[in-house]
Design a protein around this motif. Structure first.
Motif, PDB file in Angstrom:
ATOM      1  N   PHE A 232      23.010  -6.754   9.541  1.00  0.00           N
ATOM      2  CA  PHE A 232      22.834  -7.614  10.707  1.00  0.00           C
ATOM      3  C   PHE A 232      23.801  -7.275  11.830  1.00  0.00           C
ATOM      4  N   SER A 233      24.947  -6.717  11.482  1.00  0.00           N
ATOM      5  CA  SER A 233      25.940  -6.334  12.479  1.00  0.00           C
ATOM      6  C   SER A 233      26.967  -5.463  11.786  1.00  0.00           C
ATOM      7  N   ASN A 234      27.988  -5.051  12.530  1.00  0.00           N
ATOM      8  CA  ASN A 234      29.072  -4.302  11.892  1.00  0.00           C
ATOM      9  C   ASN A 234      29.832  -5.153  10.892  1.00  0.00           C
ATOM     10  N   HIS A 235      29.683  -6.475  10.991  1.00  0.00           N
ATOM     11  CA  HIS A 235      30.389  -7.385  10.091  1.00  0.00           C
ATOM     12  C   HIS A 235      29.574  -7.761   8.860  1.00  0.00           C
ATOM     13  N   TRP A 236      28.263  -7.945   9.002  1.00  0.00           N
ATOM     14  CA  TRP A 236      27.471  -8.587   7.956  1.00  0.00           C
ATOM     15  C   TRP A 236      26.387  -7.676   7.387  1.00  0.00           C
ATOM     16  N   LEU A 237      26.343  -7.615   6.055  1.00  0.00           N
ATOM     17  CA  LEU A 237      25.260  -6.962   5.325  1.00  0.00           C
ATOM     18  C   LEU A 237      24.809  -7.928   4.233  1.00  0.00           C
ATOM     19  N   VAL A 238      23.491  -8.160   4.138  1.00  0.00           N
ATOM     20  CA  VAL A 238      22.933  -9.066   3.133  1.00  0.00           C
ATOM     21  C   VAL A 238      21.989  -8.283   2.236  1.00  0.00           C
ATOM     22  N   GLN A 239      22.068  -8.527   0.928  1.00  0.00           N
ATOM     23  CA  GLN A 239      21.219  -7.843  -0.044  1.00  0.00           C
ATOM     24  C   GLN A 239      20.516  -8.866  -0.932  1.00  0.00           C
ATOM     25  N   LEU A 240      19.202  -8.682  -1.105  1.00  0.00           N
ATOM     26  CA  LEU A 240      18.405  -9.523  -1.985  1.00  0.00           C
ATOM     27  C   LEU A 240      17.586  -8.619  -2.887  1.00  0.00           C
ATOM     28  N   GLY A 241      17.582  -8.927  -4.183  1.00  0.00           N
ATOM     29  CA  GLY A 241      16.889  -8.058  -5.117  1.00  0.00           C
ATOM     30  C   GLY A 241      16.183  -8.824  -6.213  1.00  0.00           C
ATOM     31  N   PHE A 242      15.277  -8.120  -6.861  1.00  0.00           N
ATOM     32  CA  PHE A 242      14.510  -8.659  -7.978  1.00  0.00           C
ATOM     33  C   PHE A 242      14.356  -7.541  -8.999  1.00  0.00           C
ATOM     34  N   SER A 243      14.719  -7.824 -10.259  1.00  0.00           N
ATOM     35  CA  SER A 243      14.645  -6.797 -11.294  1.00  0.00           C
ATOM     36  C   SER A 243      14.138  -7.404 -12.586  1.00  0.00           C
ATOM     37  N   ASP A 244      14.077  -6.552 -13.616  1.00  0.00           N
ATOM     38  CA  ASP A 244      13.628  -7.005 -14.939  1.00  0.00           C
ATOM     39  C   ASP A 244      14.800  -7.371 -15.837  1.00  0.00           C
ATOM     40  N   GLY A 245      16.025  -7.388 -15.298  1.00  0.00           N
ATOM     41  CA  GLY A 245      17.208  -7.711 -16.091  1.00  0.00           C
ATOM     42  C   GLY A 245      18.166  -6.542 -16.157  1.00  0.00           C
ATOM     43  N   ASN A 246      19.203  -6.693 -16.972  1.00  0.00           N
ATOM     44  CA  ASN A 246      20.254  -5.692 -17.075  1.00  0.00           C
ATOM     45  C   ASN A 246      19.995  -4.729 -18.222  1.00  0.00           C
ATOM     46  N   ASP A 247      19.937  -3.431 -17.911  1.00  0.00           N
ATOM     47  CA  ASP A 247      19.915  -2.386 -18.937  1.00  0.00           C
ATOM     48  C   ASP A 247      18.731  -2.522 -19.891  1.00  0.00           C
ATOM     49  N   VAL A 248      17.587  -2.938 -19.348  1.00  0.00           N
ATOM     50  CA  VAL A 248      16.351  -3.001 -20.125  1.00  0.00           C
ATOM     51  C   VAL A 248      15.214  -2.442 -19.274  1.00  0.00           C
ATOM     52  N   ALA A 249      14.252  -1.805 -19.922  1.00  0.00           N
ATOM     53  CA  ALA A 249      13.063  -1.319 -19.230  1.00  0.00           C
ATOM     54  C   ALA A 249      12.053  -2.459 -19.090  1.00  0.00           C
ATOM     55  N   PRO A 250      11.199  -2.401 -18.076  1.00  0.00           N
ATOM     56  CA  PRO A 250      10.245  -3.494 -17.851  1.00  0.00           C
ATOM     57  C   PRO A 250       9.296  -3.728 -19.014  1.00  0.00           C
ATOM     58  N   TRP A 251       9.045  -2.713 -19.854  1.00  0.00           N
ATOM     59  CA  TRP A 251       8.077  -2.839 -20.938  1.00  0.00           C
ATOM     60  C   TRP A 251       8.688  -3.366 -22.238  1.00  0.00           C
ATOM     61  N   THR A 252       9.962  -3.735 -22.231  1.00  0.00           N
ATOM     62  CA  THR A 252      10.572  -4.285 -23.435  1.00  0.00           C
ATOM     63  C   THR A 252      10.433  -5.805 -23.467  1.00  0.00           C
ATOM     64  N   SER A 253      10.561  -6.383 -24.658  1.00  0.00           N
ATOM     65  CA  SER A 253      10.456  -7.840 -24.799  1.00  0.00           C
ATOM     66  C   SER A 253      11.648  -8.565 -24.194  1.00  0.00           C
ATOM     67  N   ASP A 254      12.764  -7.852 -23.962  1.00  0.00           N
ATOM     68  CA  ASP A 254      13.954  -8.472 -23.374  1.00  0.00           C
ATOM     69  C   ASP A 254      13.867  -8.597 -21.861  1.00  0.00           C
ATOM     70  N   ALA A 255      12.930  -7.908 -21.234  1.00  0.00           N
ATOM     71  CA  ALA A 255      12.819  -7.950 -19.775  1.00  0.00           C
ATOM     72  C   ALA A 255      12.377  -9.337 -19.310  1.00  0.00           C
ATOM     73  N   GLN A 256      12.965  -9.785 -18.227  1.00  0.00           N
ATOM     74  CA  GLN A 256      12.546 -11.048 -17.629  1.00  0.00           C
ATOM     75  C   GLN A 256      12.931 -11.060 -16.160  1.00  0.00           C
ATOM     76  N   PRO A 257      12.223 -11.851 -15.326  1.00  0.00           N
ATOM     77  CA  PRO A 257      12.517 -11.889 -13.891  1.00  0.00           C
ATOM     78  C   PRO A 257      13.971 -12.276 -13.636  1.00  0.00           C
ATOM     79  N   THR A 258      14.658 -11.441 -12.866  1.00  0.00           N
ATOM     80  CA  THR A 258      16.090 -11.614 -12.618  1.00  0.00           C
ATOM     81  C   THR A 258      16.381 -11.419 -11.144  1.00  0.00           C
ATOM     82  N   GLY A 259      17.181 -12.290 -10.583  1.00  0.00           N
ATOM     83  CA  GLY A 259      17.515 -12.221  -9.172  1.00  0.00           C
ATOM     84  C   GLY A 259      18.860 -11.567  -8.918  1.00  0.00           C
TER      85      GLY A 259
END
Length: 442
Positions: A232-259
């Motif tokens: 947004f400026s030299n001062h501000w950077l904003v990041q928003l993300g969506f993943s399947d979780g930490n250190d898991v592939a999307p096709w595993t049973s441990d995957a779940q929507p994670t912000g």
């Protein structure tokens, strides 16, 4: 007509030029925003660490010996990498893994092929503001350090089923889409990427030191998803993300929507930055590395040769199986995911931990620097390290470059666990290590 040198002659010449520079550097490339606060080398980057995006407004100035031999570094798509080998001499001596939770040299008194890495990448041009641009990265890792980057469901049988001493991991594969007309620039990253916060990173050249802090060793490593980084400026950077979780592939049973949600605030013309991250949040229930993690990192440039980086985090999982041996009909933890030392009678429990680490860095020249690291970790229920205890760790390291392609990092490390014997396979409370590594770039 002058005959072109062979590939290997050009490669050898690239190393000679790097190790014995005799031509003045060219003009400083155009940059949009504050100047980078650090010199690189000797430090891993000229900018403070922000994950999930290229530095918006910073040019790609990297050249590599392999690309010089291929096409004189003329293309934006680049192939490069490194060989990283280290050693350690430790007061722990009870076999494989006895240095743990110290990392990455988890086995004492060895010489280790830590990581051999090949990158293929194209960086988007985020300096210009006229047109859409794109990039990508494919990163391949082989060596002992695969055990720290492995994502469940991505060749994870090497670690989770066979516990191989060395293995292969495609640690990153993503694309970057850069939109210059959104605010002051927006980058969207899609694929498998390194989790956003942290002073440290898995790949050897991205760290001040050979070894890693305990804090970094037990937090999330990679995510597979999408993250938007908006400047947004030299001062501000904003990041928003969506993943399947930490250190898991999307096709595993441990995957779940994670912000994921992060905000970077920079001031003092780039000399200071606060990077605030909720790196992974969902229902928090026990699963493979389904850790809920919240970070605050402060980067501070003291003067031209000194700077300091401080990071603190709080993490937890809910409903973690009790492994303390004080409950009837206990639940067996998932392979590769620790249980917790719960209160007597509890079948499951809430397992939190918090930590703080500080790096103090001194630059002596473009090729030499000193690192001092101090940290405190409280693994309250032992769910991250396997021991319910407090830890302190203290390290002194020296970095020495030959040109910009060879880095040697010797270090001294002293650590202590206060409430349990956490070192040397559960037999010692104190551990002292002399270690060092060499990283050879190509």
């Amino acid at each position: 007509m002058k005959q072109e040198k062979s590939f290997f002659a050009r490669l050898a010449q690239a190393y000679r030029d790097d190790w014995n520079p005799n031509t003045p550097s060219g003009p400083t490339p155009e940059r949009r925003g504050y100047p980078g606060p650090l010199d690189s080398p000797p430090f891993p980057s000229s900018d403070y660490s922000i994950g999930g995006t290229p530095i918006i407004g910073a040019p790609d100035t990297q050249t590599y010996p392999l690309m010089e031999a291929i096409n004189h570094n003329r293309s934006r798509t680049k192939i490069y990498g490194w060989f990283n080998v280290g050693f350690n001499v430790s007061t722990s001596n009870r076999g494989v893994g006895a240095n743990s939770p110290a990392a990455y040299y988890y086995t004492p008194n060895t010489i280790t092929a830590d990581q051999q890495v090949l990158y293929i990448e194209r960086l988007p041009n985020t300096v210009q503001t006229e047109h859409f641009d794109w990039g990508f990265r494919i990163a391949q890792l082989y060596g002992q350090d695969y055990r720290y980057t492995t994502s469940k469901g991505v060749l994870s049988q090497q670690l989770l089923q066979k516990n191989n001493p060395r293995g292969y991991d495609p640690v990153m594969y993503y694309i970057d889409l850069y939109f210059p007309h959104v605010a002051k620039g927006m980058n969207i990253r899609m694929g498998r990427y390194i989790s956003l916060p942290d002073i440290e990173a898995q790949l050897a050249p991205n760290n001040y030191t050979y070894s890693h802090s305990l804090l970094y060793t037990v937090d999330p490593y990679t995510q597979t998803g999408i993250v938007a980084s908006i400047k947004f400026s030299n001062h501000w950077l904003v990041q928003l993300g969506f993943s399947d979780g930490n250190d898991v592939a999307p096709w595993t049973s441990d995957a779940q929507p994670t912000g994921t949600a992060c905000v970077d605030f920079t001031w003092r013309k780039g000399g200071d930055a606060l990077y605030t991250c909720a790196n992974s949040f969902n229902n928090g229930k026990y699963a493979y590395n389904n850790i809920q993690s919240f970070f605050e990192t402060w980067y501070h440039k003291i003067n031209a040769t000194w700077h300091t980086d401080t990071e603190t985090w709080y993490m937890y999982e809910r409903d973690v199986p009790n492994i303390a041996g004080n409950v009837d009909n206990p639940i067996t933890p998932e392979i590769g995911a620790n249980g917790a030392f719960c209160k007597p009678g509890q079948l499951r429990c809430y397992a939190p931990e918090f930590a703080v680490v500080n790096y103090l860095e001194k630059q002596f020249s473009k090729t030499k620097y000193l690192s001092i690291r101090n940290e405190f970790v409280n693994d309250i229920r032992g769910q991250r390290t396997g021991f319910a205890t407090k830890y302190t760790e203290h390290l002194v390291s020296y970095g020495h470059w030959i040109g910009s392609t060879v880095l040697f990092r010797p270090e001294l490390r002293l650590e202590h666990s206060y409430n349990a014997k956490a070192y040397d396979n559960g037999t010692k409370t104190t551990q002292f290590i002399v270690a060092g590594d060499v990283t050879y770039h190509f």
